[in-house]
Write a protein that holds these residues in place. Structure first.
Motif, PDB file in Angstrom:
ATOM      1  N   THR A  71       0.855  -1.182   0.000  1.00 35.14           N
ATOM      2  CA  THR A  71       0.000   0.000   0.000  1.00 35.14           C
ATOM      3  C   THR A  71       0.896   1.238   0.000  1.00 35.14           C
ATOM      4  OG1 THR A  71      -1.671  -1.196   1.249  1.00 35.14           O
ATOM      5  CG2 THR A  71      -1.858   1.202   1.212  1.00 35.14           C
ATOM      6  N   THR A  81      -3.236  10.281   1.185  1.00 30.68           N
ATOM      7  CA  THR A  81      -4.194  10.385   2.286  1.00 30.68           C
ATOM      8  C   THR A  81      -5.473   9.656   1.935  1.00 30.68           C
ATOM      9  OG1 THR A  81      -5.020  12.471   1.401  1.00 30.68           O
ATOM     10  CG2 THR A  81      -3.274  12.604   3.066  1.00 30.68           C
ATOM     11  N   GLY A  82      -6.274   9.423   2.932  1.00 27.95           N
ATOM     12  CA  GLY A  82      -7.570   8.789   2.715  1.00 27.95           C
ATOM     13  C   GLY A  82      -7.478   7.283   2.733  1.00 27.95           C
ATOM     14  N   GLY A  83      -8.634   6.664   2.648  1.00 27.35           N
ATOM     15  CA  GLY A  83      -8.714   5.208   2.681  1.00 27.35           C
ATOM     16  C   GLY A  83      -8.435   4.575   1.336  1.00 27.35           C
ATOM     17  N   ASP A  84      -8.489   5.363   0.266  1.00 26.08           N
ATOM     18  CA  ASP A  84      -8.268   4.834  -1.084  1.00 26.08           C
ATOM     19  C   ASP A  84      -6.838   5.087  -1.543  1.00 26.08           C
ATOM     20  OD1 ASP A  84     -10.803   3.863  -1.269  1.00 26.08           O
ATOM     21  OD2 ASP A  84     -11.608   5.568  -2.365  1.00 26.08           O
ATOM     22  N   ARG A  85      -5.887   4.572  -0.795  1.00 26.39           N
ATOM     23  CA  ARG A  85      -4.495   4.733  -1.192  1.00 26.39           C
ATOM     24  C   ARG A  85      -4.146   3.721  -2.268  1.00 26.39           C
ATOM     25  NH1 ARG A  85      -1.039   4.870   4.242  1.00 26.39           N
ATOM     26  NH2 ARG A  85      -1.409   2.676   3.912  1.00 26.39           N
ATOM     27  N   SER A  87      -2.305   0.791  -4.312  1.00 20.50           N
ATOM     28  CA  SER A  87      -1.697  -0.458  -3.847  1.00 20.50           C
ATOM     29  C   SER A  87      -1.400  -1.344  -5.043  1.00 20.50           C
ATOM     30  CB  SER A  87      -2.635  -1.181  -2.877  1.00 20.50           C
ATOM     31  OG  SER A  87      -3.832  -1.521  -3.537  1.00 20.50           O
ATOM     32  N   ALA A 171       0.810  -4.492   3.169  1.00 19.41           N
ATOM     33  CA  ALA A 171      -0.586  -4.561   3.621  1.00 19.41           C
ATOM     34  C   ALA A 171      -0.790  -5.853   4.408  1.00 19.41           C
ATOM     35  CB  ALA A 171      -1.529  -4.506   2.437  1.00 19.41           C
TER      36      ALA A 171
END
Length: 172
Positions: A71, A81-85, A87, A171
């Motif tokens: 990730t 930033t954020g949850g949608d990094r 990967s 991850a």
């Protein structure tokens, strides 16, 4: 037939002469021939010992962690930033696949000698995203596609390219 017999006899005579010469040399105290002249002997009559060649040790090469999901943490020091990094993962068939923050991608990726990396052209989905996310994703894809060198620094994977440095965490 006569020529074969003469050739066989000549070979046998040469073999006997060679064996006799080797035995005579061994009886005179010599092992394998060491050469002629003064260059091979010291003044006291002892033979000069040359240092034995020892090959240099090569630094242990790291092995790319296949089948691990990574990730993205940052690109050129700027954190994602954020949850949608973004990967990605590279499997044992050297197929890379992952997520850029908006679109998914697939490519071939080959870890090479001396910790180099070759990433093939990316196949992307064409989902529309807002402009800031699309720009961030585009920068990620360009850095990933042009990645030339990889390294494991602590628990992080670092991909270096002319377009920047990507850092990843493993991850769970």
């Amino acid at each position: 037939m006569r020529a074969v017999l003469i050739a066989t006899l000549a070979c046998a005579v040469m073999a006997v002469d060679l064996t006799a010469a080797t035995q005579a040399q061994a009886q005179m105290g010599g092992g394998a021939p060491t050469g002629f002249g003064r260059g091979n002997r010291r003044p006291g009559g002892e033979e000069e010992k040359k240092p034995q060649y020892v090959p240099g040790t090569k630094a242990s090469e790291k092995i790319f962690p296949l089948d691990s999901t990574w990730t993205a943490v940052s690109l050129n020091g700027k954190p994602f930033t954020g949850g949608d990094r973004p990967s990605f993962i590279i499997d044992k068939q050297y197929r890379a696949r992952g997520y850029g923050g908006c679109n998914t991608f697939a490519a071939t990726a080959f870890p090479l000698k001396d910790q180099h990396l070759a990433v093939g052209p990316l196949a992307l989905t064409k989902k529309s995203c807002d402009k800031s996310l699309a720009a961030s994703e585009q920068a990620f894809f360009v850095a990933l596609r042009t990645a030339a060198v990889w390294d494991l620094v602590g628990s992080q994977l670092v991909l270096k390219s002319p377009n920047g440095e990507l850092k990843f965490d493993r991850a769970l």
